[in-house]
Scaffold this motif. Structure first.
Motif, PDB file in Angstrom:
ATOM      1  N   ALA A   1      96.917  52.044  -5.950  1.00  0.00           N
ATOM      2  CA  ALA A   1      95.856  52.356  -6.912  1.00  0.00           C
ATOM      3  C   ALA A   1      94.487  51.883  -6.385  1.00  0.00           C
ATOM      4  N   GLU A   2      94.464  50.721  -5.746  1.00  0.00           N
ATOM      5  CA  GLU A   2      93.209  50.221  -5.159  1.00  0.00           C
ATOM      6  C   GLU A   2      92.726  51.137  -4.039  1.00  0.00           C
ATOM      7  N   VAL A   3      93.678  51.541  -3.196  1.00  0.00           N
ATOM      8  CA  VAL A   3      93.314  52.429  -2.084  1.00  0.00           C
ATOM      9  C   VAL A   3      92.799  53.764  -2.636  1.00  0.00           C
ATOM     10  N   ALA A   4      93.497  54.267  -3.670  1.00  0.00           N
ATOM     11  CA  ALA A   4      93.086  55.543  -4.279  1.00  0.00           C
ATOM     12  C   ALA A   4      91.703  55.444  -4.909  1.00  0.00           C
ATOM     13  N   ALA A   5      91.381  54.269  -5.447  1.00  0.00           N
ATOM     14  CA  ALA A   5      90.072  54.092  -6.078  1.00  0.00           C
ATOM     15  C   ALA A   5      88.968  54.038  -5.021  1.00  0.00           C
ATOM     16  N   LYS A   6      89.315  53.601  -3.816  1.00  0.00           N
ATOM     17  CA  LYS A   6      88.309  53.429  -2.771  1.00  0.00           C
ATOM     18  C   LYS A   6      87.966  54.749  -2.068  1.00  0.00           C
ATOM     19  N   TYR A   7      88.982  55.598  -1.877  1.00  0.00           N
ATOM     20  CA  TYR A   7      88.761  56.815  -1.084  1.00  0.00           C
ATOM     21  C   TYR A   7      88.958  58.079  -1.904  1.00  0.00           C
ATOM     22  N   GLU A   8      88.049  59.006  -1.777  1.00  0.00           N
ATOM     23  CA  GLU A   8      88.253  60.359  -2.291  1.00  0.00           C
ATOM     24  C   GLU A   8      89.376  61.008  -1.490  1.00  0.00           C
ATOM     25  N   SER A   9      90.140  61.882  -2.138  1.00  0.00           N
ATOM     26  CA  SER A   9      91.230  62.539  -1.428  1.00  0.00           C
ATOM     27  C   SER A   9      90.724  63.765  -0.671  1.00  0.00           C
ATOM     28  N   THR A  10      89.917  63.531   0.340  1.00  0.00           N
ATOM     29  CA  THR A  10      89.410  64.619   1.173  1.00  0.00           C
ATOM     30  C   THR A  10      90.250  64.705   2.452  1.00  0.00           C
TER      31      THR A  10
ATOM     32  N   ILE B   1      92.077  61.679   4.466  1.00  0.00           N
ATOM     33  CA  ILE B   1      93.527  61.738   4.656  1.00  0.00           C
ATOM     34  C   ILE B   1      93.864  61.601   6.143  1.00  0.00           C
ATOM     35  N   THR B   2      93.108  62.308   6.980  1.00  0.00           N
ATOM     36  CA  THR B   2      93.335  62.224   8.425  1.00  0.00           C
ATOM     37  C   THR B   2      93.055  60.809   8.925  1.00  0.00           C
ATOM     38  N   MET B   3      91.932  60.241   8.502  1.00  0.00           N
ATOM     39  CA  MET B   3      91.544  58.908   8.957  1.00  0.00           C
ATOM     40  C   MET B   3      92.585  57.863   8.548  1.00  0.00           C
ATOM     41  N   LEU B   4      93.035  57.924   7.292  1.00  0.00           N
ATOM     42  CA  LEU B   4      93.996  56.927   6.808  1.00  0.00           C
ATOM     43  C   LEU B   4      95.382  57.143   7.418  1.00  0.00           C
ATOM     44  N   ALA B   5      95.739  58.409   7.652  1.00  0.00           N
ATOM     45  CA  ALA B   5      97.025  58.693   8.296  1.00  0.00           C
ATOM     46  C   ALA B   5      97.034  58.095   9.707  1.00  0.00           C
ATOM     47  N   GLN B   6      95.905  58.225  10.408  1.00  0.00           N
ATOM     48  CA  GLN B   6      95.790  57.620  11.740  1.00  0.00           C
ATOM     49  C   GLN B   6      95.942  56.112  11.658  1.00  0.00           C
ATOM     50  N   LYS B   7      95.375  55.532  10.620  1.00  0.00           N
ATOM     51  CA  LYS B   7      95.457  54.077  10.477  1.00  0.00           C
ATOM     52  C   LYS B   7      96.890  53.625  10.178  1.00  0.00           C
ATOM     53  N   VAL B   8      97.596  54.415   9.374  1.00  0.00           N
ATOM     54  CA  VAL B   8      98.992  54.064   9.091  1.00  0.00           C
ATOM     55  C   VAL B   8      99.799  54.126  10.390  1.00  0.00           C
ATOM     56  N   ILE B   9      99.542  55.145  11.211  1.00  0.00           N
ATOM     57  CA  ILE B   9     100.286  55.303  12.462  1.00  0.00           C
ATOM     58  C   ILE B   9      99.907  54.205  13.466  1.00  0.00           C
TER      59      ILE B   9
END
Ligand code: HEC
Length: 141
Positions: A85-94, A98-106
Motif C-alpha cells: 500500500a505504501e509503494v502504491a501510494a508513492k508511485y502512479e501505475s504508469t 512499472i518497468t523501473m520497479l520491475a527492474q529493481k525487483v530483478i
C-alpha cells in the motif's frame, strides 16, 4: 413486623444491588461483543477485498505467492520492506514506473525506503516482475 419489614427492605436492597451489578456486567459484555464485530468489518474492507476481483490482482498475487515477496512485504503493514500500500501510494501505475520497479525487483536495490536492501531476484522474467509490480501498484487505498 417491626423486624421483618426492614429486613425485607434490606433483602430487596441486596437483590437490587445484585441485579444492578449483574445487569451492569451484562451490559458491558454486550457492548464489548457488539463493538468487536463492528470494528472488524471496518478493517476487513481491506485492500485484498477491494481488489480481489481485478484480473491484475489475481495474476499478480499468484506470481507474488510463488516467489519470496511475502517474507518481506505485506499488503498493509511494513515488515522488512515497505507495505504494498505504501509503494502504491508513492508511485502512479504508469508503464514507466512499472518497468523501473520491475527492474529493481530483478536487480535488487536499497535507499528508497531505508537502509535495508531488497535482494536481487535474477530468476524472475521481466514479464513476471512487471505483473507483480502491477499488482503492488494496484493496491491503493
Ligand atoms: C529479503 C526481503 C525482501 C524480499 C524477499 C522482497 N523485497 Fe521488495 N523490498 C524490500 C526492501 C527492504 C525494500 C526497500 C528498498 C529500498 O529502500 O530501496 C523493497 C522494496 C520493494 C519495492 C519498491 C521499490 C522502490 O524503489 O520503491 C517493490 C515494488 C518491491 N520491493 C517488490 C517486491 C517483490 C515483487 C518481491 C518478490 C519478487 C520482493 N519485493 C521481495 C525487501 C524485500
Amino acid at each position: 413486623m417491626k423486624i421483618t419489614k426492614p429486613l425485607n427492605l434490606a433483602l430487596l436492597a441486596v437483590a437490587g444491588l445484585t441485579f444492578a451489578c449483574g445487569g451492569g456486567e451484562k451490559a458491558a459484555e454486550t457492548t464489548a461483543e457488539t463493538s468487536a464485530p463492528a470494528a472488524a468489518p471496518a478493517q476487513e474492507v481491506s485492500l485484498e477485498d477491494k481488489y480481489k476481483d481485478d484480473p491484475i490482482y489475481i495474476k499478480g498475487l499468484e506470481k507474488v505467492k510463488g516467489s519470496d515477496c511475502t517474507s518481506c512485504h505485506m499488503v498493509d503493514r511494513k515488515i522488512v520492506g515497505p507495505s504494498y500500500a505504501e509503494v502504491a501510494a508513492k508511485y502512479e501505475s504508469t508503464e514507466e514506473n512499472i518497468t523501473m520497479l520491475a527492474q529493481k525487483v530483478i536487480a535488487g536495490g536499497v535507499g528508497v525506503w531505508g537502509e535495508v536492501p531488497m535482494p536481487a531476484h535474477p530468476g524472475l522474467s521481466e514479464e513476471d516482475a512487471k505483473d507483480m509490480v502491477r499488482y503492488v501498484l494496484l493496491l491503493k487505498k
